[in-house]
Design a protein around this motif. Structure first.
Motif, short mmCIF file in Angstrom:
data_model
loop_
_atom_site.label_atom_id
_atom_site.label_comp_id
_atom_site.label_asym_id
_atom_site.label_seq_id
_atom_site.Cartn_x
_atom_site.Cartn_y
_atom_site.Cartn_z
N ARG A 67 0.81 -1.21 0.00
CA ARG A 67 0.00 0.00 0.00
C ARG A 67 0.85 1.26 0.00
O ARG A 67 1.68 1.47 0.88
CB ARG A 67 -0.89 -0.02 1.24
N PRO A 107 -7.58 15.75 3.96
CA PRO A 107 -8.66 15.03 4.65
C PRO A 107 -8.13 13.84 5.44
O PRO A 107 -6.97 13.48 5.33
CB PRO A 107 -9.57 14.57 3.50
N ASN A 108 -9.00 13.23 6.25
CA ASN A 108 -8.61 12.05 7.03
C ASN A 108 -8.00 10.99 6.12
O ASN A 108 -8.50 10.73 5.03
CB ASN A 108 -9.84 11.43 7.73
N ALA A 131 -5.20 11.05 4.51
CA ALA A 131 -4.45 11.55 3.34
C ALA A 131 -2.96 11.23 3.41
O ALA A 131 -2.27 11.22 2.38
CB ALA A 131 -4.64 13.06 3.21
N GLY A 132 -2.45 10.99 4.62
CA GLY A 132 -1.02 10.68 4.76
C GLY A 132 -0.26 11.71 5.57
O GLY A 132 0.98 11.70 5.60
N LYS A 133 -0.97 12.58 6.29
CA LYS A 133 -0.31 13.65 7.06
C LYS A 133 0.54 13.08 8.20
O LYS A 133 1.72 13.41 8.33
CB LYS A 133 -1.36 14.64 7.63
N THR A 134 -0.08 12.23 9.01
CA THR A 134 0.66 11.69 10.17
C THR A 134 1.83 10.83 9.71
O THR A 134 2.92 10.90 10.28
CB THR A 134 -0.30 10.88 11.07
N THR A 135 1.63 10.05 8.67
CA THR A 135 2.72 9.22 8.15
C THR A 135 3.88 10.11 7.71
O THR A 135 5.04 9.83 8.01
CB THR A 135 2.22 8.37 6.95
N GLU A 170 -2.01 17.85 14.15
CA GLU A 170 -3.38 18.13 14.61
C GLU A 170 -3.40 18.70 16.03
O GLU A 170 -4.03 18.12 16.93
CB GLU A 170 -4.22 16.84 14.56
N HIS A 228 -6.99 19.25 9.41
CA HIS A 228 -7.98 19.18 8.34
C HIS A 228 -8.99 20.31 8.51
O HIS A 228 -10.02 20.33 7.86
CB HIS A 228 -8.65 17.79 8.29
N1 LIG Z 1 1.24 1.25 10.15
C1 LIG Z 1 0.37 1.28 9.14
N2 LIG Z 1 0.12 0.19 8.38
C2 LIG Z 1 -0.74 0.22 7.34
N3 LIG Z 1 -1.43 1.32 6.94
C3 LIG Z 1 -1.22 2.44 7.65
C4 LIG Z 1 -0.32 2.50 8.78
N4 LIG Z 1 -0.33 3.75 9.27
C5 LIG Z 1 -1.20 4.46 8.50
N5 LIG Z 1 -1.73 3.67 7.55
C6 LIG Z 1 -2.70 4.11 6.51
O1 LIG Z 1 -2.13 5.17 5.78
C7 LIG Z 1 -3.13 6.10 5.41
C8 LIG Z 1 -2.68 7.50 5.85
O2 LIG Z 1 -2.72 7.56 7.27
P1 LIG Z 1 -2.28 8.86 8.06
O3 LIG Z 1 -2.48 8.55 9.51
O4 LIG Z 1 -0.95 9.27 7.63
O5 LIG Z 1 -3.37 9.90 7.56
P2 LIG Z 1 -3.73 11.37 8.09
O6 LIG Z 1 -3.75 12.24 6.90
O7 LIG Z 1 -2.84 11.72 9.21
O8 LIG Z 1 -5.20 11.14 8.61
P3 LIG Z 1 -6.01 11.80 9.86
O9 LIG Z 1 -6.37 13.21 9.47
O10 LIG Z 1 -7.20 10.93 9.96
O11 LIG Z 1 -5.12 11.72 11.08
C9 LIG Z 1 -4.42 5.66 6.05
O12 LIG Z 1 -5.23 5.04 5.07
C10 LIG Z 1 -3.98 4.65 7.09
O13 LIG Z 1 -4.94 3.65 7.25
#
Ligand SMILES: Nc1ncnc2c1ncn2[C@@H]1O[C@H](COP(=O)(O)OP(=O)(O)OP(=O)(O)O)[C@@H](O)[C@H]1O
Length: 315
Positions: A18, A39-40, A42-46, A162, A194
């Motif tokens: 993925r 949006p939720n 999107a990949g921000k935390t990653t 956030e 967001h």
């Molecule tokens: N350890 C992991 N293993 C598999 N998928 C992951 C992992 N961590 C995050 N994801 C997926 O990666 C995508 C991005 O997640 P992320 O937490 O980066 O989004 P975000 O933009 O921070 O969302 P939010 O606003 O909801 O916090 C999501 O679909 C999530 O399910």
């Protein structure tokens, strides 16, 4: 001095097959308040976890303050205040103990760590809870402690994931004032959110992320062509609010229209508005019923670009 405080090249993360973050080229100039908006999911935390060295990129480069992440992580993180999205893990410690501990981890001598902890507890509004255990705190109070912890060691760069999600409207307003104040003192701030209207108020740069890809990046003004800083406010006694705002240096114009107090701010001093208004409302015991930008061009643009609903999150 590097031009960009954060710079990534083709930053990419796969979880298994993925692809969660793809080819991200972030450019965050020194002194910017950069809103990382998406949006939720999107990949921000990653992305933030990669920027702070908590997660290893699948490929791509990261430079923070001119240093390479993760190779120079320890050195980098001495200059970075990081506020994670998840709550604190140090449930057994009091706020004071936790902050002193964080200061010590940064290499501060004990007396300096103690002084900074005291100052930052007052600054973030948790001073009276200093000797409460973290497990006893509400989620908003925890978020304030995390903010205080990010400020320990007087870092050059703040990375905040956030940061206002658990704060009430007054807390959010105060937070905006503090970020504007910190930016004025020369710090660079990277904030994921967001909540469009909040980003619009705090940030001068914005990066829009969707499905792991950066779809837009640049100055908020260039993206949204914001001409003025207008707010609509309704409180339990609008008369009192009008009287308070009338002679303030940061107010260009203020008037009441159909029960709504409309305020035009002078951008040069707008942080004072966000800092003084909550204190005034609290001292006069006025309840806040509405607080939002009068117009939100950025929000309209985002709606179009993302072609989807967007949580505004404002009361
Ligand atoms: N350890 C992991 N293993 C598999 N998928 C992951 C992992 N961590 C995050 N994801 C997926 O990666 C995508 C991005 O997640 P992320 O937490 O980066 O989004 P975000 O933009 O921070 O969302 P939010 O606003 O909801 O916090 C999501 O679909 C999530 O399910």
């Amino acid at each position: 001095m590097p031009t960009y405080i954060i710079e990534t090249k083709e930053l990419t993360k796969f979880f298994g097959k993925r692809n969660v973050v793809y080819n991200l080229n972030l450019k965050v100039p020194k002194g910017a308040v950069y809103g990382f908006l998406g949006p939720n999911g999107a990949g921000k935390t990653t992305t933030i976890k990669m920027l702070t060295g908590a997660l290893k990129p699948t490929y791509g480069e990261i430079k923070i303050i001119g240093m390479e992440m993760p190779r120079e992580r320890v050195k980098i993180m001495r200059n970075v205040g990081y506020m994670p999205e998840r709550p604190l893990a140090y449930d057994d410690m009091t706020i004071f103990e936790f902050l002193v501990y964080m200061g010590r981890l940064l290499g501060l001598p004990k007396d300096k760590a103690v002084n900074q902890a005291r100052e930052l507890m007052a600054y973030t509004g948790v001073g009276r809870l200093a000797f409460n255990k973290i497990e006893e705190l509400s989620s908003g109070q925890r978020q304030r402690v995390l903010f205080a912890s990010a400020l320990m060691g007087d870092p050059e760069l703040l990375i905040l994931d956030e940061p206002t999600s658990n704060l009430d409207p007054l807390g959010r307003m105060e937070f905006i004032g503090k970020i504007l104040e910190l930016a004025k003192s020369g710090k660079t701030v990277f904030i994921s959110s967001h909540i469009v209207s909040e980003i619009e108020r705090m940030c001068n740069y914005v990066g829009l992320i969707k499905d792991g890809q950066l779809i837009e990046q640049g100055k908020v003004r260039d993206l949204a062509k914001i001409e003025s800083t207008d707010y609509d406010v309704v409180v339990s006694d609008n008369e009192k609010l009008l009287k308070f705002l009338r002679d303030k240096i940061y107010v260009r114009e203020v008037w009441e229209e159909e029960g709504i107090v409309r305020v035009k701010l002078d951008e040069r001093f707008s942080e004072k508005f966000f800092l003084e208004l909550p204190a005034f409302l609290a001292s006069e015991k006025l309840a806040i019923k509405l607080f939002k930008p009068h117009t939100s061009p950025l929000e309209r643009i985002l709606m179009k670009r993302f072609n989807m609903g967007w949580k505004n999150g404002e009361q």
